[in-house]
Design a protein around this motif. Structure first.
Motif, PDB file in Angstrom:
ATOM      1  N   PRO A 156      -4.813 -66.119  36.730  1.00 51.34           N
ATOM      2  CA  PRO A 156      -3.867 -65.407  37.618  1.00 51.34           C
ATOM      3  C   PRO A 156      -4.204 -65.579  39.098  1.00 51.34           C
ATOM      4  CG  PRO A 156      -4.488 -64.023  35.754  1.00 51.34           C
ATOM      5  CD  PRO A 156      -5.385 -65.212  35.716  1.00 51.34           C
ATOM      6  N   MET A 157      -5.498 -65.609  39.424  1.00 49.21           N
ATOM      7  CA  MET A 157      -5.891 -65.791  40.819  1.00 49.21           C
ATOM      8  C   MET A 157      -5.472 -67.162  41.350  1.00 49.21           C
ATOM      9  SD  MET A 157      -7.229 -64.558  43.520  1.00 49.21           S
ATOM     10  CE  MET A 157      -7.989 -63.057  42.894  1.00 49.21           C
ATOM     11  N   ARG A 197       0.839 -60.883  31.031  1.00 43.97           N
ATOM     12  CA  ARG A 197       1.450 -60.075  29.971  1.00 43.97           C
ATOM     13  C   ARG A 197       0.887 -60.399  28.616  1.00 43.97           C
ATOM     14  NH1 ARG A 197       7.885 -59.343  29.506  1.00 43.97           N
ATOM     15  NH2 ARG A 197       7.426 -57.878  27.873  1.00 43.97           N
ATOM     16  N   PHE A 198       0.571 -61.667  28.393  1.00 50.27           N
ATOM     17  CA  PHE A 198       0.067 -62.096  27.089  1.00 50.27           C
ATOM     18  C   PHE A 198      -1.284 -62.789  27.257  1.00 50.27           C
ATOM     19  CE2 PHE A 198       4.725 -62.369  27.080  1.00 50.27           C
ATOM     20  CZ  PHE A 198       5.016 -61.404  26.119  1.00 50.27           C
ATOM     21  N   VAL A 200       5.112 -67.638  40.066  1.00 51.87           N
ATOM     22  CA  VAL A 200       5.231 -66.203  39.817  1.00 51.87           C
ATOM     23  C   VAL A 200       5.543 -65.945  38.347  1.00 51.87           C
ATOM     24  CG1 VAL A 200       6.606 -64.140  40.272  1.00 51.87           C
ATOM     25  CG2 VAL A 200       5.884 -65.601  42.165  1.00 51.87           C
ATOM     26  N   ALA A 201       6.515 -66.696  37.806  1.00 50.91           N
ATOM     27  CA  ALA A 201       6.900 -66.524  36.402  1.00 50.91           C
ATOM     28  C   ALA A 201       5.731 -66.827  35.473  1.00 50.91           C
ATOM     29  CB  ALA A 201       8.087 -67.424  36.078  1.00 50.91           C
ATOM     30  N   ARG A 202       5.007 -67.899  35.774  1.00 55.89           N
ATOM     31  CA  ARG A 202       3.889 -68.289  34.922  1.00 55.89           C
ATOM     32  C   ARG A 202       2.765 -67.249  34.999  1.00 55.89           C
ATOM     33  NH1 ARG A 202       2.541 -70.051  30.367  1.00 55.89           N
ATOM     34  NH2 ARG A 202       0.730 -71.405  30.261  1.00 55.89           N
TER      35      ARG A 202
END
Length: 362
Positions: free
Chosen positions: A11-12, A57-58, A49-51
């Motif tokens: 995420p970072m 989320r998962f 952003v979507a990725r």
């Protein structure tokens, strides 16, 4: 272990890419750059952003059968690809005097490259490549086409990149050493030092997990408790070193006889435990236990002594003989010693040592 550490920083990596893309887009709009030159960044930022949202989320939705090296390679390609796009655009911006303040673009790229390289420190090649691709092209462009201030800044960027590469290499070595040490400690805590099999702690952990699986999904299982016959006689007459060698040989043969997903462990002394998943009937468990005993009941040459190992066995099936690890172990232990007291042997006549239980090679 490298994979688990790298995935925590994914995420970072996306966040750094989004921040740099948005910052460059704002600067481009502020300085009146035609939208055609930076519109692709908006699409790229939205995709990031979507990725990132999907990943957060998962986080545990991973295919256990996927090769970790393949995932690490994909992560490296994505990271290097993001930095390469930004680096090409940065060199283009510097070479065409697109911005009045040309320092912002390469400095932003240095910041992004440094952050991503730090996130990928456990993947040394990827981290070093990100620094090379993200810093050197822009630095060289500033040195070649910029004024004196740009030239000084370009050389400073190269110095920063070289220092960061050294830092990444040292950090990588520390990370790998730490991971290896952690793995070694875990292995020492969960494996038998003599035979290399799972120890009592590991086997109890497997049984508790199987118990939870049975409660949640109804997946049955069975256990077989194996105890060598007349093992004390081997230790007393031939010495503990011969006894240890015999245990290692028995452990190897039990391991070779294990089916898929079955786990062989040593509880201590000459006592072994076998976890048999998806075995729900006494007949199945008895057949598997007999196969194990037959598999290791062959003469073995242990330092010049011919030993024919054999054992008594007690089996217990979840729900049939008890519920939970403790009850099943008690049931298997009771069945085992009932066999020993009755002097019974297995169907394949492997329940006792031959008489005498050992002989010396002339």
């Amino acid at each position: 272990m490298q994979l688990r550490r790298a995935l925590t920083h994914v995420p970072m990596i996306y966040l750094v890419a989004i921040f740099n893309l948005v910052a460059v887009m704002i600067l481009s709009a502020h300085e009146g750059v035609e939208i055609i030159y930076y519109a692709w960044m908006g699409v790229f930022a939205i995709a990031c952003v979507a990725r990132m949202i999907m990943w957060m989320r998962f986080p545990n939705d991973r295919d256990p059968d996927v090769n970790p090296q393949k995932i690490l390679r994909s992560l490296s390609v994505i990271s290097v690809g993001i930095i390469t796009f930004l680096s090409v655009w940065s060199v283009f911006a510097i070479s065409t005097d697109m911005f009045a303040n040309q320092m912002f673009i390469p400095m932003s790229l240095v910041f992004g490259s440094t952050c991503i390289a730090h996130c990928l420190a456990c993947i040394r090649k990827a981290a070093v490549t990100v620094l090379f691709v993200g810093v050197l092209p822009s630095a060289v462009a500033m040195i070649l086409v910029g004024d004196f201030d740009d030239m000084i800044m370009g050389w400073s960027m190269i110095t920063i990149a070289l220092l960061m590469i050294r830092f990444i290499i040292d950090s990588y070595n520390q990370i790998i050493s730490g991971l290896i040490m952690r793995h070694t400690i875990w292995k020492q805590a969960h494996s038998d030092p003599l035979t290399g099999l799972a120890n009592r702690r590991a086997m109890m952990s497997h049984l508790h997990l199987a118990e939870q699986s049975f409660a949640n999904e109804g997946n049955g299982f069975a256990i077989a408790l194996i105890d060598l016959n007349q093992f004390k006689q081997v230790n007393d007459n031939l010495g503990h070193d011969i006894g240890d060698e015999l245990l290692v040989e028995v452990a190897s043969r039990l391991n070779q006889s294990s089916a898929a997903k079955e786990i062989v462990g040593r509880l201590g002394g000459d006592e072994f435990l076998i976890f048999m998943p998806d075995v729900t009937e006494q007949e199945q468990a008895s057949a598997r236990a007999t196969a194990y005993l037959t598999g290791f009941a062959r003469p073995a040459n242990i330092n010049g002594h011919i030993l024919t190992p054999s054992a008594s066995v007690g089996i217990a099936v979840q729900a049939c003989d008890g519920h939970g690890a403790e009850q099943l172990l008690k049931a298997a232990d009771s069945a085992l010693y009932k066999m020993k007291r009755a002097g019974e042997t297995t169907r394949n006549s492997v329940g006792k040592f031959a008489t005498p239980p050992f002989r010396k090679i002339a």
